[in-house]
Motif scaffolding. Structure first.
Motif, mmCIF file in Angstrom:
data_model
loop_
_atom_site.group_PDB
_atom_site.id
_atom_site.type_symbol
_atom_site.label_atom_id
_atom_site.label_comp_id
_atom_site.label_asym_id
_atom_site.label_seq_id
_atom_site.Cartn_x
_atom_site.Cartn_y
_atom_site.Cartn_z
ATOM 1 N N TRP A 51 -2.484 11.675 2.677
ATOM 2 C CA TRP A 51 -2.567 11.932 1.330
ATOM 3 C C TRP A 51 -3.896 11.932 0.847
ATOM 4 O O TRP A 51 -4.223 12.735 -0.011
ATOM 5 C CB TRP A 51 -1.714 10.563 0.566
ATOM 6 N N LEU A 52 -4.672 10.942 1.421
ATOM 7 C CA LEU A 52 -6.128 11.141 0.999
ATOM 8 C C LEU A 52 -6.900 12.656 1.325
ATOM 9 O O LEU A 52 -7.649 13.048 0.819
ATOM 10 C CB LEU A 52 -6.740 9.929 1.696
ATOM 11 N N ASP A 53 -6.282 12.769 2.762
ATOM 12 C CA ASP A 53 -7.045 14.140 3.413
ATOM 13 C C ASP A 53 -6.575 15.305 2.176
ATOM 14 O O ASP A 53 -7.227 16.408 2.250
ATOM 15 C CB ASP A 53 -6.402 14.621 4.616
ATOM 16 N N GLU A 54 -5.477 15.181 1.700
ATOM 17 C CA GLU A 54 -5.056 16.400 0.903
ATOM 18 C C GLU A 54 -5.809 16.745 -0.340
ATOM 19 O O GLU A 54 -5.753 17.725 -0.821
ATOM 20 C CB GLU A 54 -3.552 16.124 0.424
ATOM 21 N N ASN A 55 -6.657 15.594 -0.829
ATOM 22 C CA ASN A 55 -7.498 15.709 -1.964
ATOM 23 C C ASN A 55 -8.831 14.945 -1.666
ATOM 24 O O ASN A 55 -8.724 13.653 -1.755
ATOM 25 C CB ASN A 55 -6.819 15.606 -3.334
ATOM 26 N N PRO A 56 -9.661 15.299 -0.968
ATOM 27 C CA PRO A 56 -10.901 14.751 -0.779
ATOM 28 C C PRO A 56 -11.467 13.945 -1.640
ATOM 29 O O PRO A 56 -12.219 12.880 -1.557
ATOM 30 C CB PRO A 56 -12.027 15.795 -0.111
ATOM 31 N N GLU A 57 -11.423 14.396 -3.151
ATOM 32 C CA GLU A 57 -11.779 13.655 -4.183
ATOM 33 C C GLU A 57 -11.036 12.107 -4.414
ATOM 34 O O GLU A 57 -11.837 11.368 -4.830
ATOM 35 C CB GLU A 57 -11.615 14.234 -5.352
ATOM 36 N N TYR A 92 0.881 -1.207 0.028
ATOM 37 C CA TYR A 92 -0.104 0.049 -0.063
ATOM 38 C C TYR A 92 0.901 1.189 -0.072
ATOM 39 O O TYR A 92 1.962 1.120 0.422
ATOM 40 C CB TYR A 92 -0.993 0.089 1.217
ATOM 41 N N ASP A 93 0.341 2.255 -0.398
ATOM 42 C CA ASP A 93 0.978 3.776 -0.324
ATOM 43 C C ASP A 93 -0.406 4.520 -0.655
ATOM 44 O O ASP A 93 -0.912 5.312 0.196
ATOM 45 C CB ASP A 93 1.841 3.849 -1.546
ATOM 46 N N THR A 94 -1.157 4.497 -1.570
ATOM 47 C CA THR A 94 -2.222 5.497 -1.770
ATOM 48 C C THR A 94 -3.511 4.501 -1.757
ATOM 49 O O THR A 94 -4.699 5.175 -2.310
ATOM 50 C CB THR A 94 -2.100 6.160 -3.273
ATOM 51 N N VAL A 95 -3.329 3.543 -0.965
ATOM 52 C CA VAL A 95 -4.729 2.463 -0.841
ATOM 53 C C VAL A 95 -4.623 2.285 0.687
ATOM 54 O O VAL A 95 -3.665 2.413 1.301
ATOM 55 C CB VAL A 95 -4.923 1.411 -1.662
ATOM 56 N N ILE A 96 -5.896 1.719 0.909
ATOM 57 C CA ILE A 96 -6.133 1.262 2.457
ATOM 58 C C ILE A 96 -5.925 -0.063 2.568
ATOM 59 O O ILE A 96 -7.061 -0.803 1.850
ATOM 60 C CB ILE A 96 -7.348 1.757 3.036
ATOM 61 N N PRO A 97 -5.016 -0.810 2.641
ATOM 62 C CA PRO A 97 -4.753 -2.192 2.713
ATOM 63 C C PRO A 97 -5.746 -3.265 4.002
ATOM 64 O O PRO A 97 -5.385 -3.735 4.707
ATOM 65 C CB PRO A 97 -3.080 -2.621 3.016
ATOM 66 N N ILE A 98 -6.889 -3.203 3.653
ATOM 67 C CA ILE A 98 -7.963 -4.128 4.504
ATOM 68 C C ILE A 98 -8.696 -5.031 3.436
ATOM 69 O O ILE A 98 -8.852 -4.837 2.234
ATOM 70 C CB ILE A 98 -8.782 -3.277 5.117
ATOM 71 N N ALA A 99 -9.325 -5.997 3.888
ATOM 72 C CA ALA A 99 -10.106 -6.831 3.155
ATOM 73 C C ALA A 99 -11.339 -6.442 2.443
ATOM 74 O O ALA A 99 -11.597 -6.843 1.409
ATOM 75 C CB ALA A 99 -10.228 -8.056 4.190
ATOM 76 N N ILE A 100 -12.150 -5.692 3.189
ATOM 77 C CA ILE A 100 -13.578 -5.313 2.887
ATOM 78 C C ILE A 100 -13.668 -3.713 3.014
ATOM 79 O O ILE A 100 -13.425 -3.222 4.188
ATOM 80 C CB ILE A 100 -14.509 -6.105 3.410
ATOM 81 N N GLY A 101 -14.059 -3.266 1.779
ATOM 82 C CA GLY A 101 -14.345 -1.503 1.919
ATOM 83 C C GLY A 101 -13.160 -0.685 2.063
ATOM 84 O O GLY A 101 -13.198 0.401 2.234
ATOM 85 N N GLY A 102 -11.945 -1.168 1.451
ATOM 86 C CA GLY A 102 -10.765 -0.541 1.403
ATOM 87 C C GLY A 102 -10.160 -0.595 0.131
ATOM 88 O O GLY A 102 -10.693 -0.595 -0.999
ATOM 89 N N PHE A 103 -8.874 -0.895 0.108
ATOM 90 C CA PHE A 103 -7.860 -0.571 -0.992
ATOM 91 C C PHE A 103 -8.173 0.715 -1.881
ATOM 92 O O PHE A 103 -7.775 1.682 -1.241
ATOM 93 C CB PHE A 103 -8.011 -1.953 -1.995
ATOM 94 N N ASP A 104 -8.681 0.776 -2.983
ATOM 95 C CA ASP A 104 -8.904 2.006 -3.502
ATOM 96 C C ASP A 104 -10.310 2.431 -3.471
ATOM 97 O O ASP A 104 -10.833 3.558 -3.599
ATOM 98 C CB ASP A 104 -8.868 1.867 -4.984
ATOM 99 N N LYS A 105 -11.015 2.019 -2.328
ATOM 100 C CA LYS A 105 -12.276 2.525 -1.967
ATOM 101 C C LYS A 105 -12.009 3.281 -0.300
ATOM 102 O O LYS A 105 -11.244 2.409 0.416
ATOM 103 C CB LYS A 105 -13.452 1.483 -1.790
ATOM 104 N N TYR A 106 -12.863 3.992 0.036
ATOM 105 C CA TYR A 106 -12.804 4.699 1.285
ATOM 106 C C TYR A 106 -13.923 4.216 2.293
ATOM 107 O O TYR A 106 -14.134 4.875 3.422
ATOM 108 C CB TYR A 106 -12.841 6.231 1.098
#
Length: 327
Positions: free
Chosen positions: A299-305, A153-167
């Motif tokens: 990094w995610l907070d820096e651009n809410p989109e 991970y770097d720009t993704v959230i490394p969890i099993a459900i509801g993560g990775f490229d999703k918030y």
């Protein structure tokens, strides 16, 4: 050293591109020209690897290393064999640690752990890619190296459900909603920051001894899934409302979760990194998840989109919770 990255600006690969540049490598990035490449020092080649007619510039080059970050099936490999036979001294294929035996017969994974995952087409396709490349290496001397990242991970959230490229799951934690943690949360897993992965990966570029070999590159930090979700929640400044649900149950209600759960994250996995440490002396992952996930959230907070809340994923999470609570 003249290096071509096919891809090179994604969640895993950007860190490797940056590190390669700091090492003084002559880095070229093949991309479709649709996104701005913010990697000063890299040379951009505009073209679509899936459309040979756009790759005329490649014919003018020979490479020390070619890395394909975005090859997913055998057709991609056949194309690359045609493109790069006789034109590169090393070809690195980015495979996946999800190719390892599922379910495992022994929880400590080395590069000799069998490759067998019939639960996920993604993994099966990667295995077929590896098989084709090994055949090319054995029969034609095509200079392959195989790399199998795990949950990096770097720009993704490394969890099993509801993560990775999703918030989705992060958003649910922030709003005090229930989140799903598969099983009882005590199975073991490893998450690896892309900056740590890059230290091992860039060391393989141009390494003659690595030809014909496969490597995984992960952190040595082993966490339970309960700890991973707690660290995420702590980093968000909230307490997670965890609902533990068996992976079998989750996938029965929502079969689309099978790939990420039953085919990958449902059981304990511990990676033995002896091989990469042997080939790349001094390699060590140094970014604990508690630090790395803060970088990602910043990094995610820096651009809410960037905080993508996927409606389909949200509906599936709610459906699993609803069925579980009413059983």
């Amino acid at each position: 050293m003249k290096v071509l990255f096919i891809g090179g600006t994604g969640n895993i690969s950007t860190a490797s591109s940056r590190l390669a540049l700091t090492k003084g490598m002559d880095l070229y990035l093949l991309n479709r020209g649709k996104l701005k490449v913010d990697l000063p020092g890299a040379t951009s080649i505009v073209g679509d690897i899936s459309k040979p007619e756009t790759l005329t510039e490649l014919d003018t080059h020979k490479w020390d290393v070619v890395v394909n970050w975005i090859a997913f099936d055998v057709n991609d490999i056949e194309r690359d064999l045609e493109l790069f036979k006789g034109k590169t001294k090393q070809y690195i294929f980015i495979s996946s640690a999800s190719c390892y035996q599922t379910p495992l017969s022994y929880p400590v994974i080395t590069e000799s752990t069998p490759l067998c995952n019939n639960l996920w087409d993604y993994s099966n396709n990667k295995i077929q890619c590896e098989d084709r490349l090994l055949k090319a290496y054995r029969e034609e001397g095509f200079p392959i190296t195989i790399v199998r990242p795990s949950l990096t991970y770097d720009t993704v959230i490394p969890i099993a459900i509801g993560g990775f490229d999703k918030y989705n799951t992060a958003d649910r934690i922030l709003k005090g909603k229930e989140i799903i943690v598969h099983g009882d949360g005590t199975s073991l897993w490893t998450v690896t920051h892309a900056d740590d992965f890059a230290k091992g990966f860039v060391g393989l570029l141009g390494l003659t001894q690595a030809i014909g070999h496969a490597f995984h590159i992960t952190s040595d930090e082993v966490l339970t899934w309960n700890m991973i979700y707690k660290i995420l929640a702590d980093s968000l400044g909230k307490e997670a409302k965890v609902v533990h649900i068996a992976s079998d149950f989750i996938c029965k209600v929502e079969p689309s979760f099978t790939g990420t759960l039953l085919a990958d994250k449902a059981e304990s996995v511990i990676f033995d990194n002896t091989k990469i440490k042997t080939f790349i002396p001094g390699f060590k992952a140094t970014i604990p998840f508690a630090e790395g996930i803060k970088r990602t959230l910043k990094w995610l907070d820096e651009n809410p989109e960037r905080k993508i809340i996927d409606r389909d994923t949200e509906e599936k999470i709610e459906n699993v919770l609803s069925v579980y609570h009413t059983q």
